[in-house]
Design a protein around this motif. Structure first.
Motif, PDB file in Angstrom:
ATOM      1  N   ASN A   1     -33.357 -62.498  -2.288  1.00  0.00           N
ATOM      2  CA  ASN A   1     -34.749 -62.418  -2.710  1.00  0.00           C
ATOM      3  C   ASN A   1     -35.291 -63.822  -2.925  1.00  0.00           C
ATOM      4  OD1 ASN A   1     -34.831 -59.629  -2.733  1.00  0.00           O
ATOM      5  ND2 ASN A   1     -34.037 -59.518  -4.821  1.00  0.00           N
ATOM      6  N   ARG A   2     -36.455 -64.083  -2.349  1.00  0.00           N
ATOM      7  CA  ARG A   2     -37.084 -65.395  -2.482  1.00  0.00           C
ATOM      8  C   ARG A   2     -38.549 -65.244  -2.865  1.00  0.00           C
ATOM      9  NH1 ARG A   2     -34.489 -69.841  -1.046  1.00  0.00           N
ATOM     10  NH2 ARG A   2     -32.492 -69.561  -0.032  1.00  0.00           N
ATOM     11  N   CYS A   3     -39.035 -66.215  -3.608  1.00  0.00           N
ATOM     12  CA  CYS A   3     -40.440 -66.274  -3.989  1.00  0.00           C
ATOM     13  C   CYS A   3     -41.272 -66.450  -2.732  1.00  0.00           C
ATOM     14  CB  CYS A   3     -40.661 -67.440  -4.944  1.00  0.00           C
ATOM     15  SG  CYS A   3     -42.377 -67.726  -5.375  1.00  0.00           S
ATOM     16  N   TRP A   4     -42.338 -65.681  -2.599  1.00  0.00           N
ATOM     17  CA  TRP A   4     -43.147 -65.770  -1.388  1.00  0.00           C
ATOM     18  C   TRP A   4     -44.032 -67.009  -1.383  1.00  0.00           C
ATOM     19  CZ3 TRP A   4     -48.410 -65.727  -1.905  1.00  0.00           C
ATOM     20  CH2 TRP A   4     -48.931 -65.199  -3.077  1.00  0.00           C
ATOM     21  N   MET A   5     -44.209 -67.638  -2.537  1.00  0.00           N
ATOM     22  CA  MET A   5     -45.042 -68.848  -2.579  1.00  0.00           C
ATOM     23  C   MET A   5     -44.216 -70.116  -2.393  1.00  0.00           C
ATOM     24  SD  MET A   5     -47.866 -68.116  -5.511  1.00  0.00           S
ATOM     25  CE  MET A   5     -48.739 -69.637  -5.200  1.00  0.00           C
ATOM     26  N   THR A   6     -43.124 -70.222  -3.117  1.00  0.00           N
ATOM     27  CA  THR A   6     -42.345 -71.460  -3.093  1.00  0.00           C
ATOM     28  C   THR A   6     -41.046 -71.339  -2.312  1.00  0.00           C
ATOM     29  OG1 THR A   6     -41.226 -70.868  -5.146  1.00  0.00           O
ATOM     30  CG2 THR A   6     -43.246 -72.161  -5.333  1.00  0.00           C
ATOM     31  N   GLY A   7     -40.552 -70.126  -2.132  1.00  0.00           N
ATOM     32  CA  GLY A   7     -39.270 -69.946  -1.449  1.00  0.00           C
ATOM     33  C   GLY A   7     -38.080 -70.065  -2.382  1.00  0.00           C
TER      34      GLY A   7
ATOM     35  N   MET B   1     -40.019 -76.368  -4.500  1.00  0.00           N
ATOM     36  CA  MET B   1     -40.160 -75.804  -3.165  1.00  0.00           C
ATOM     37  C   MET B   1     -38.804 -75.822  -2.475  1.00  0.00           C
ATOM     38  SD  MET B   1     -42.574 -74.711  -1.196  1.00  0.00           S
ATOM     39  CE  MET B   1     -42.851 -74.356   0.495  1.00  0.00           C
ATOM     40  N   ALA B   2     -38.435 -74.705  -1.919  1.00  0.00           N
ATOM     41  CA  ALA B   2     -37.155 -74.597  -1.222  1.00  0.00           C
ATOM     42  C   ALA B   2     -37.228 -75.331   0.111  1.00  0.00           C
ATOM     43  CB  ALA B   2     -36.813 -73.133  -0.983  1.00  0.00           C
ATOM     44  N   LYS B   3     -36.056 -75.656   0.642  1.00  0.00           N
ATOM     45  CA  LYS B   3     -36.010 -76.305   1.953  1.00  0.00           C
ATOM     46  C   LYS B   3     -36.566 -75.360   3.008  1.00  0.00           C
ATOM     47  CE  LYS B   3     -31.673 -78.701   1.131  1.00  0.00           C
ATOM     48  NZ  LYS B   3     -30.343 -78.864   1.696  1.00  0.00           N
ATOM     49  N   LYS B   4     -37.211 -75.938   3.991  1.00  0.00           N
ATOM     50  CA  LYS B   4     -37.814 -75.132   5.061  1.00  0.00           C
ATOM     51  C   LYS B   4     -36.746 -74.362   5.834  1.00  0.00           C
ATOM     52  CE  LYS B   4     -42.088 -76.463   4.600  1.00  0.00           C
ATOM     53  NZ  LYS B   4     -43.115 -75.560   4.167  1.00  0.00           N
ATOM     54  N   ASN B   5     -35.581 -74.995   6.039  1.00  0.00           N
ATOM     55  CA  ASN B   5     -34.544 -74.312   6.821  1.00  0.00           C
ATOM     56  C   ASN B   5     -33.994 -73.095   6.094  1.00  0.00           C
ATOM     57  OD1 ASN B   5     -33.120 -75.820   4.895  1.00  0.00           O
ATOM     58  ND2 ASN B   5     -31.356 -76.057   6.235  1.00  0.00           N
ATOM     59  N   MET B   6     -33.956 -73.132   4.756  1.00  0.00           N
ATOM     60  CA  MET B   6     -33.475 -71.976   3.999  1.00  0.00           C
ATOM     61  C   MET B   6     -34.460 -70.811   4.112  1.00  0.00           C
ATOM     62  SD  MET B   6     -30.621 -72.965   2.934  1.00  0.00           S
ATOM     63  CE  MET B   6     -30.049 -71.916   1.655  1.00  0.00           C
ATOM     64  N   ILE B   7     -35.742 -71.130   4.074  1.00  0.00           N
ATOM     65  CA  ILE B   7     -36.769 -70.095   4.197  1.00  0.00           C
ATOM     66  C   ILE B   7     -36.728 -69.483   5.588  1.00  0.00           C
ATOM     67  CG2 ILE B   7     -39.251 -69.670   4.168  1.00  0.00           C
ATOM     68  CD1 ILE B   7     -39.438 -71.954   2.077  1.00  0.00           C
ATOM     69  N   GLU B   8     -36.593 -70.319   6.613  1.00  0.00           N
ATOM     70  CA  GLU B   8     -36.533 -69.838   7.991  1.00  0.00           C
ATOM     71  C   GLU B   8     -35.261 -69.023   8.237  1.00  0.00           C
ATOM     72  OE1 GLU B   8     -38.985 -69.932  10.235  1.00  0.00           O
ATOM     73  OE2 GLU B   8     -40.144 -70.846   8.627  1.00  0.00           O
ATOM     74  N   ARG B   9     -34.161 -69.433   7.646  1.00  0.00           N
ATOM     75  CA  ARG B   9     -32.897 -68.694   7.779  1.00  0.00           C
ATOM     76  C   ARG B   9     -33.031 -67.297   7.202  1.00  0.00           C
ATOM     77  NH1 ARG B   9     -27.948 -71.450   4.992  1.00  0.00           N
ATOM     78  NH2 ARG B   9     -28.483 -73.062   6.486  1.00  0.00           N
TER      79      ARG B   9
END
Length: 100
Positions: free
Chosen positions: A61-67, A1-9
């Protein structure tokens, strides 16, 4: 799972790209049409005033499930780990585990 801040960024970057898309396209088309060098430099200056994160080349591009950003499959929108799990669970139509 990617960091939350990376997904939000990445979400923030995506919103910026959508917000400035029309303005960026207008400036780029004006650059193509102009003939004088000074006018072209003025338009390039306007293009540089757009935030850096508003350009589509900054998107990742990021995975929509895990980021996860690496091992991304465009046709499914997921990473290789999730693809494997979903294929084993028969959740992806037409995808089978190969064996030889």
């Amino acid at each position: 799972m990617a960091k939350k801040n990376m997904i939000e960024r990445e979400k923030k970057r995506n919103q910026l790209v959508i917000k400035y898309d029309k303005k960026r396209k207008e400036i780029k088309s004006a650059i193509q049409k102009c003939e004088s060098f000074s006018e072209r430099m003025n338009l390039y200056g306007k293009l540089q005033l757009i935030p850096r994160n508003a350009f589509p080349c900054r998107l990742r591009n990021r995975c929509w499930m895990t980021g996860r950003s690496r091992g991304y499959y465009r046709s499914f929108g997921i990473s290789r780990h999730v693809l494997r799990e979903m294929a084993h669970a028969c959740l992806l139509p037409g995808v089978t585990k190969s064996s030889w």
